[in-house]
Design a protein around this motif. Structure first.
Motif: not given
Length: 596
Positions: A51-72
């Motif tokens: 669960t931790a590994v998959l949640t970490a992956a989800g959180s990582f791409f959540g950060l990528v999502r927020d980075q994309t929002i901030a960038h765009l």
């Protein structure tokens, strides 16, 4: 962390003699044959690790999502409009995935599974005075049939109403918004998440009760990947509306990634063991005995077996859970309402700061997510002592994770924000504002963690309780009052501080009420352990803050902090004899030696 998380075995399941003012067991224990051995520490560790590994992956791409929002889109009025529309998905996620749906359905499915196991163990196919000759429903499938169709209908209707009332919602949520028309368009798209998140939350709760943790752990990974893909593909044509569309499409992805496992676990009926037991009964009696239990006792009342579990999804149980979840998520509404009167970008700075600061809290609750079905099953089987030990251990382990993360966030907030977001339309001024707010948010992370962990055992029994909703209402009132007083003078920092005060108050009320209403936890021992861990976190945060200016660029500084803060935390925790930390070190050392 999870390597030392051992669940009690069946041989240690002693019961607690109730004393005046102490909680009583939710009901008489199930038949001996129905009691399954508690999953051992290795099962809990593996489930928590996956669960931790998959949640970490989800959180990582959540950060990528927020980075994309901030960038765009940066941190301006367009982003503010989208974030107002994101209020619906945030509420839906809290109510339908993270809190209410799980808090109601995990105990309900746990009870249904307990009754199914009891039926399989009885040689005559009866349970608790039931009539084996009366027709037959498997409790799990009966619960599914009684709840899922109605839920889907209610979710679809709610999504339609939210889309229809989008203009009024925007006026209420952010009356001072610069571009309300854009927010309305985005809100109509994000309203679809009510149906997607609700269905995904139902699937997740059912699968976790069946001790299937991998598919539920993948939902945020799939969600964030779809949101990112939609933004990158459509932003040039749709602008920030592409993000709203991605959120709606991502909610559908949450359902699809769980659908195969859901059908496998719940559509197939009873397990192989239970089918074998029924086959043996058929051989003895000459006919199968699918029964409809008429008088199963649970939680002090007499209900039919299948409907006993379905009753846990009824209004009397659902209402206090829903009120608690809505009150908790309303803190976000309060923040955005107050921030809408501040200069443009205030809502965005609060959002980015909160998203990063709450990552430690998310990871600290992973263990509780894995063990909640075990606590609910222990309560369903009439074993509160097993549940008490599990809850006390979980509270301290979760506190270790969240306090370590909070110390790191406080010490290295500017470097974290610069690394994650400072590019494109997100400038140095946005970094400074977001980092300063993030440090204030981090002060309340322990309160958020404890509130999330403590509320689970409250809703693990078959008796409805309004105490968590009352505790959350007190915290919300404090948030509103403190925020209204602090926002005009201290801006977003005052709003973040009000959030910390409110949720910490709620956590303290839940800790005190758990002992008298649900489980006889040792409040003094837990509080003392938490105090030592807080002291260790303060030392670690101070050490990291002092070392942060020694390196010039953010990446090496943040990496060095990943060593300095844990080392200082561990040393301080050992010095003050904080609980769990020595056991964690012993387990890690043992595992390392085993690997070598």
């Amino acid at each position: 962390m999870s390597t030392v998380t051992t669940a009690p075995t069946a041989s240690t399941a002693s019961t607690v003699t109730p004393s005046p003012g102490r909680p009583t067991r939710p009901g008489p224990p199930a038949p001996a044959g129905a009691r399954e051995p508690a999953p051992g520490g290795r099962f809990v560790a593996r489930a928590a690790a996956v669960t931790a590994v998959l949640t970490a992956a989800g959180s990582f791409f959540g950060l990528v999502r927020d980075q994309t929002i901030a960038h765009l889109f940066g941190a301006g009025s367009d982003t503010d409009a989208f974030l107002v529309s994101w209020t619906i998905p945030e509420f839906a996620a809290t109510l339908l995935i993270e809190d209410a749906m799980a808090l109601v359905l995990v105990p309900a499915f746990s009870l249904a599974l307990s009754r199914r196991a009891a039926s399989a163990a009885r040689p005559d196919g009866t349970e608790g005075g039931g009539d084996a000759s009366a027709g037959a429903d498997d409790p799990v499938r009966a619960l599914l049939a009684a709840t899922l169709p109605r839920l889907l209908l209610a979710l679809a209707g709610t999504a339609g109403v939210a889309a229809l009332l989008a203009p009024h919602l925007v006026d209420v949520l952010a009356p001072g918004l610069a571009d309300p028309a854009l927010a309305v368009e985005c809100t109509r798209l994000t309203a679809l998440t009510v149906l997607g998140f609700g269905t995904a939350g139902y699937f997740s709760a059912a699968l976790r009760a069946h001790r299937s943790f991998v598919p539920p752990a993948t939902i945020y990974l799939s969600y964030n990947l779809v949101v990112i893909a939609a933004m990158l593909t459509l932003y040039a044509r749709w602008g920030v509306r592409a993000a709203a569309f991605g959120v709606a499409a991502g909610s559908l992805a949450m359902v699809l990634v769980q659908l195969p496992a859901f059908r496998r676990h719940l559509s197939a009926g009873a397990s192989g063991t239970e089918r074998t037991a029924r086959t043996e009964r058929t051989a003895r009696t000459g006919r199968p005995r699918w029964r409809r239990e008429r008088t199963v006792r649970h939680g002090g009342g007499r209900r039919t077996g299948p409907s006993a579990a379905a009753a846990l999804v009824g209004g009397a149980v659902l209402a206090p859970v829903a009120v608690f979840a809505l009150s908790r998520q309303s803190q976000v509404l309060v923040e955005r309402f107050l921030a809408s009167e501040l200069p443009p970008g205030a809502i965005s700075h609060l959002n980015y700061a909160q998203k990063i600061a709450q990552l430690p809290m998310t990871f600290s609750l992973l263990l509780c997510t894995v063990t909640f079905p075990l606590v609910a099953r222990a309560m369903a089987d009439g074993r509160p002592e097993r549940a008490r030990r599990r809850v006390e251990r979980d509270l301290l382990l979760a506190a270790v994770v969240v306090l370590l993360g909070a110390a790191y966030v406080i010490a290295y907030a500017p470097q974290i924000v610069e690394l994650l977001f400072q590019r494109g339309a997100f400038g140095a001024g946005d970094t400074a504002a977001t980092a300063s707010v993030m440090r204030v948010y981090a002060v309340g992370l322990l309160g958020h963690c404890l509130a999330g962990a403590l509320v689970r055992p409250f809703f693990s029994t078959s008796r409805p309780t309004w105490y968590p909703a009352g505790a959350m209402a007190v915290g919300l009132l404090l948030t509103v009052a403190a925020g209204a007083l602090a926002a005009p003078r201290w801006g977003v920092h005052g709003i973040a501080a009000a959030n910390a005060v409110g949720i910490t108050t709620t956590a303290l009320l839940l800790l005190g009420g758990l002992r008298t209403r649900v489980l006889p936890i040792r409040v003094g021992a837990v509080t003392a352990g938490l105090g030592r861990l807080v002291l260790a976190a303060a030392v670690a945060g101070a050490a990291g803050w002092a070392a942060a200016p020694l390196l010039p660029s953010p990446l090496p500084t943040a990496l060095a902090g990943g060593v300095i803060v844990p080392a200082a935390f561990t040393g301080a925790a050992l010095a003050v004899r904080a609980p769990e930390v020595p056991q964690l070190l012993t387990a890690v050392t043992r595992r390392f030696r085993h690997v070598r």
